[in-house]
Structures are given as structure tokens and as C-alpha cells.
Design a protein around this motif. Structure first.
Motif, short mmCIF file in Angstrom:
data_model
loop_
_atom_site.label_atom_id
_atom_site.label_comp_id
_atom_site.label_asym_id
_atom_site.label_seq_id
_atom_site.Cartn_x
_atom_site.Cartn_y
_atom_site.Cartn_z
N ASP A 189 12.24 -0.76 1.58
CA ASP A 189 12.35 -0.72 3.04
C ASP A 189 12.26 0.69 3.60
O ASP A 189 11.96 0.87 4.79
CB ASP A 189 13.67 -1.37 3.48
N TRP A 190 12.50 1.69 2.79
CA TRP A 190 12.38 3.08 3.23
C TRP A 190 10.94 3.46 3.59
O TRP A 190 10.72 4.45 4.29
CB TRP A 190 12.89 4.03 2.14
N ILE A 191 9.98 2.68 3.13
CA ILE A 191 8.57 2.99 3.39
C ILE A 191 8.26 2.93 4.87
O ILE A 191 7.57 3.79 5.42
CB ILE A 191 7.66 2.04 2.59
N CYS A 192 8.76 1.87 5.54
CA CYS A 192 8.42 1.68 6.94
C CYS A 192 9.44 0.76 7.58
O CYS A 192 9.98 -0.14 6.92
CB CYS A 192 7.01 1.08 7.07
N GLY A 193 9.70 0.94 8.86
CA GLY A 193 10.61 0.07 9.59
C GLY A 193 9.98 -1.23 10.02
O GLY A 193 10.67 -2.11 10.53
N ASP A 194 8.66 -1.35 9.83
CA ASP A 194 7.94 -2.58 10.16
C ASP A 194 7.93 -3.47 8.92
O ASP A 194 7.31 -3.13 7.91
CB ASP A 194 6.51 -2.22 10.57
N PRO A 195 8.63 -4.60 8.95
CA PRO A 195 8.71 -5.45 7.75
C PRO A 195 7.35 -5.97 7.30
O PRO A 195 7.17 -6.26 6.11
CB PRO A 195 9.63 -6.60 8.18
N ASP A 196 6.39 -6.10 8.21
CA ASP A 196 5.05 -6.55 7.82
C ASP A 196 4.36 -5.51 6.93
O ASP A 196 3.65 -5.86 6.00
CB ASP A 196 4.19 -6.82 9.06
N VAL A 197 4.58 -4.24 7.23
CA VAL A 197 3.99 -3.17 6.42
C VAL A 197 4.62 -3.17 5.03
O VAL A 197 3.93 -3.03 4.01
CB VAL A 197 4.16 -1.79 7.10
N VAL A 198 5.93 -3.36 4.96
CA VAL A 198 6.63 -3.41 3.67
C VAL A 198 6.13 -4.60 2.85
O VAL A 198 5.87 -4.48 1.64
CB VAL A 198 8.15 -3.48 3.88
N ALA A 199 5.96 -5.75 3.50
CA ALA A 199 5.48 -6.95 2.81
C ALA A 199 4.04 -6.76 2.34
O ALA A 199 3.68 -7.17 1.23
CB ALA A 199 5.59 -8.16 3.72
N ASP A 200 3.22 -6.16 3.19
CA ASP A 200 1.82 -5.91 2.81
C ASP A 200 1.76 -4.98 1.61
O ASP A 200 0.95 -5.18 0.69
CB ASP A 200 1.07 -5.29 4.00
N HIS A 201 2.60 -3.96 1.60
CA HIS A 201 2.67 -3.03 0.47
C HIS A 201 3.03 -3.79 -0.81
O HIS A 201 2.42 -3.58 -1.87
CB HIS A 201 3.70 -1.95 0.77
N ALA A 202 4.01 -4.67 -0.72
CA ALA A 202 4.48 -5.41 -1.90
C ALA A 202 3.43 -6.38 -2.43
O ALA A 202 3.36 -6.62 -3.64
CB ALA A 202 5.76 -6.16 -1.56
N ASN A 203 2.61 -6.93 -1.54
CA ASN A 203 1.65 -7.96 -1.93
C ASN A 203 0.26 -7.42 -2.26
O ASN A 203 -0.61 -8.18 -2.67
CB ASN A 203 1.53 -9.00 -0.81
N ASP A 204 0.06 -6.14 -2.11
CA ASP A 204 -1.26 -5.53 -2.33
C ASP A 204 -1.49 -5.39 -3.84
O ASP A 204 -0.75 -4.68 -4.53
CB ASP A 204 -1.29 -4.16 -1.66
N PRO A 205 -2.53 -6.02 -4.40
CA PRO A 205 -2.76 -5.95 -5.85
C PRO A 205 -3.17 -4.56 -6.33
O PRO A 205 -3.11 -4.29 -7.52
CB PRO A 205 -3.89 -6.97 -6.08
N PHE A 206 -3.57 -3.69 -5.40
CA PHE A 206 -3.93 -2.33 -5.79
C PHE A 206 -2.75 -1.36 -5.67
O PHE A 206 -2.89 -0.18 -5.97
CB PHE A 206 -5.13 -1.83 -4.97
N ASN A 207 -1.62 -1.86 -5.19
CA ASN A 207 -0.37 -1.11 -5.26
C ASN A 207 0.35 -1.55 -6.53
O ASN A 207 0.16 -2.68 -6.98
CB ASN A 207 0.54 -1.42 -4.08
N ASN A 208 1.19 -0.69 -7.06
CA ASN A 208 1.93 -1.13 -8.24
C ASN A 208 3.19 -0.32 -8.44
O ASN A 208 3.21 0.67 -9.17
CB ASN A 208 1.05 -1.04 -9.50
N PHE A 209 4.26 -0.76 -7.77
CA PHE A 209 5.57 -0.17 -8.02
C PHE A 209 6.24 -0.86 -9.21
O PHE A 209 7.27 -0.41 -9.70
CB PHE A 209 6.46 -0.31 -6.78
#
Length: 310
Positions: A189-209
Motif C-alpha cells: 500500500d505504500w506504493i500509492c494511495g489509489d487502491p486501483d494502482v496497488v491492485a494493478d501493480h499486484a496483478n501485472d505479470p511483468f511485475n514480480n515482488f
């Protein structure tokens, strides 16, 4: 917009880096090299890339080793190689040479976000010649927990455990990131205050935390952080490079503004021209907040224009 796909051998002699050059439809008047952050990829900046293109700038961007399409194609998400903490900066230098061979007479700017800002700061201190301006976004002063990990990770490497993946250490590095997030839903959640941006980050197959770097790679990461601290770093950056330093004041990477101003002050103390802007109430990815992203990008373009037409 014209798009060229590029690939080149990484400095680590192991990976093939995937890169892109985005060219505006109008006659270009400058180059912006975009350096993305940790655990993400360069196409998360499409809004910014298009805005820069529309303003007349060629944009060059790659996905770092262990990141994005570079890692997606190779399957290597955790190993940045064994060539040292300058590996990603060296890869940015290769991309710079590629884009400047195609556009040799254009002014050249570098933009780095988060880890990308750290790479850009390393790069400016070693290969700063010819950079017309530097934009730092979401950068860090003295990153909490980083220096304490150096000796621990080095000992593990010396014991032959450099290629081991142990999420304990990256968790320690990022342990305080949500401390000021009220009722955080996710650890990101520290990434952005917009929950849609956080969800998009989590669901992006080219991201990988989910696949942390191995011990050697994490050691390189904290070593990179350690080399960009204080006036000792800033004095290595050519004083001729103007700097635009931007962040959110609720960004833990920038120590909630304190680290951002520390970086600006180090540069000012060593004779650099620096402009700093901190956005109130915003977390790490100020360029992805839908209510201010145009303002953020307009500020970047204004900074570049001021350099070009001063």
C-alpha cells in the motif's frame, strides 16, 4: 508515436536486456532515458512516455535484469549476475549509446524512479559527462536498514550462499514501508494511495515482488544505496547537471520528504542547481496518481524546457 524494440547483452554477461525507443511523430527536440524502479518494468510509465512524446521527446527505456520482459523472457527473476552493483547502471549506459547513435545531436536527459533514481544517481556520478539534466523521482536519502545488511549479506556470500534466495532479508529492508499507511490492506500500500494502482501493480505479470533477488543481488542493491549517500557522492556528479528532485511527502522510500530534501541539500552543498518539489499527501508513485500525474509530468517537461531554453 513510432516504437522500436531493442535488445542487448547485459553487463552481467548472462542476460539479454529488453529495451524500447519511443519516437514522437514531430521532429524530436531531446531524449529522455527512463529508468524504472524495483520489482516493476518500464511499460508502467506509458502515460508519462506518451506525454513526453507529445512534448517532442524521444524516450528510451529498458527492463532491468531480473525485471519485466527481460526476466519474463529468460525466466531469471532473482539473479542479477555477479558483476557488481554497477550492473544496471552499465546497462543504462549501453542503452544511452544505442539511442544517442540514432539521435546524436539531441540534448539528453535521464529520469529515474525509486531504485531507478538510485541507478541514475550512480550513473551520473560515474558517466555524467553529457547529461543535460537529471530528474529524480521517489529517491531516498539514507535508506533505513540498508547499511546494516551489507556486512550480513557479504558474510553469506563469502560462505558460498550468494545464489540462495531468502526473503527474510528483503523483508527486513522493506519492513517499515507501511508504518504510516492507515489500515493497510496489502504490504504494498505504500506504493500509492489509489487502491486501483496497488491492485494493478499486484496483478501485472511483468511485475514480480513474489520472487525476491538472491542474496548476492540484494547485496548489490544495498551497496548501490550505500554509494549515493552524502556530499561524497554528490561531488562526483558534474556540477553542470541541473537536477529536478520530486516525491510524495508520504513516501517511505524518501523518508517522508526528509530523505528527498537531504539529497537536494547534498547536491546544493556541492554546487549543483537543484529544484525540489514534494507533493503533499502522496505516497511513492506520484506519477501514477490519476489526480496529479499530468501535473507531475508537466513539471518534468517544464524543467526540461527551462534547461533547453535558458
Amino acid at each position: 508515436m513510432a516504437l522500436q524494440e531493442k535488445s542487448f547483452q547485459s553487463f552481467n554477461q548472462k542476460d539479454i536486456v529488453q529495451a524500447w525507443i519511443y519516437t514522437p511523430i514531430r521532429k524530436p527536440r531531446g531524449i529522455v532515458q527512463l529508468v524504472h524502479g524495483f520489482g516493476e518494468h518500464s511499460r508502467r510509465y506509458f502515460h508519462m512516455i506518451l506525454k513526453l512524446n507529445e512534448a517532442g521527446f524521444v524516450v528510451a527505456a529498458d527492463d532491468h535484469v531480473g525485471h519485466g520482459k527481460t526476466a519474463y523472457d529468460s525466466g531469471n527473476w532473482s539473479d542479477w549476475g555477479d558483476k557488481g552493483y554497477m550492473t544496471m547502471a552499465e546497462d543504462e549506459h549501453t542503452l544511452r549509446k544505442i539511442v544517442q547513435e540514432e539521435y546524436p545531436d539531441l540534448p539528453y536527459f535521464m529520469y529515474g524512479h525509486s531504485m531507478g533514481s538510485m541507478i541514475a544517481r550512480c550513473y551520473a556520478a560515474t558517466c555524467g559527462e553529457g547529461i543535460d539534466g537529471l530528474i529524480l523521482c521517489g529517491t531516498s536519502g539514507v535508506f533505513p536498514n540498508a547499511s546494516s545488511l551489507i556486512s550480513i549479506l557479504k558474510k553469506l556470500i563469502d560462505e558460498g550462499k550468494g545464489e540462495k534466495i531468502d526473503p527474510t532479508y528483503i523483508e527486513k529492508l522493506f519492513s517499515c514501508m507501511t508504518d504510516r499507511c492507515e489500515n493497510p490492506i496489502t504490504g504494498n500500500d505504500w506504493i500509492c494511495g489509489d487502491p486501483d494502482v496497488v491492485a494493478d501493480h499486484a496483478n501485472d505479470p511483468f511485475n514480480n515482488f513474489a520472487a525476491p533477488p538472491n542474496i548476492r543481488s540484494l547485496y548489490y542493491f544495498v551497496m548501490m544505496m550505500d554509494t549515493i549517500v552524502g556530499t561524497k557522492w554528490a561531488e562526483k556528479v558534474p556540477a553542470s547537471i541541473p537536477v529536478y528532485n520530486i516525491a510524495g511527502d508520504q513516501d517511505p522510500v524518501g523518508q517522508y520528504g526528509e530523505g528527498v530534501y537531504a539529497v537536494s541539500n547534498w547536491l546544493i552543498e556541492t554546487g549543483h542547481k537543484v529544484k525540489t518539489k514534494v507533493y503533499p499527501g502522496k505516497r511513492h508513485e506520484i506519477h501514477n496518481y490519476r489526480d496529479i500525474r499530468d501535473e507531475v509530468e508537466d513539471g518534468m517537461i517544464e524543467f526540461i524546457n527551462d534547461v533547453l531554453y535558458k
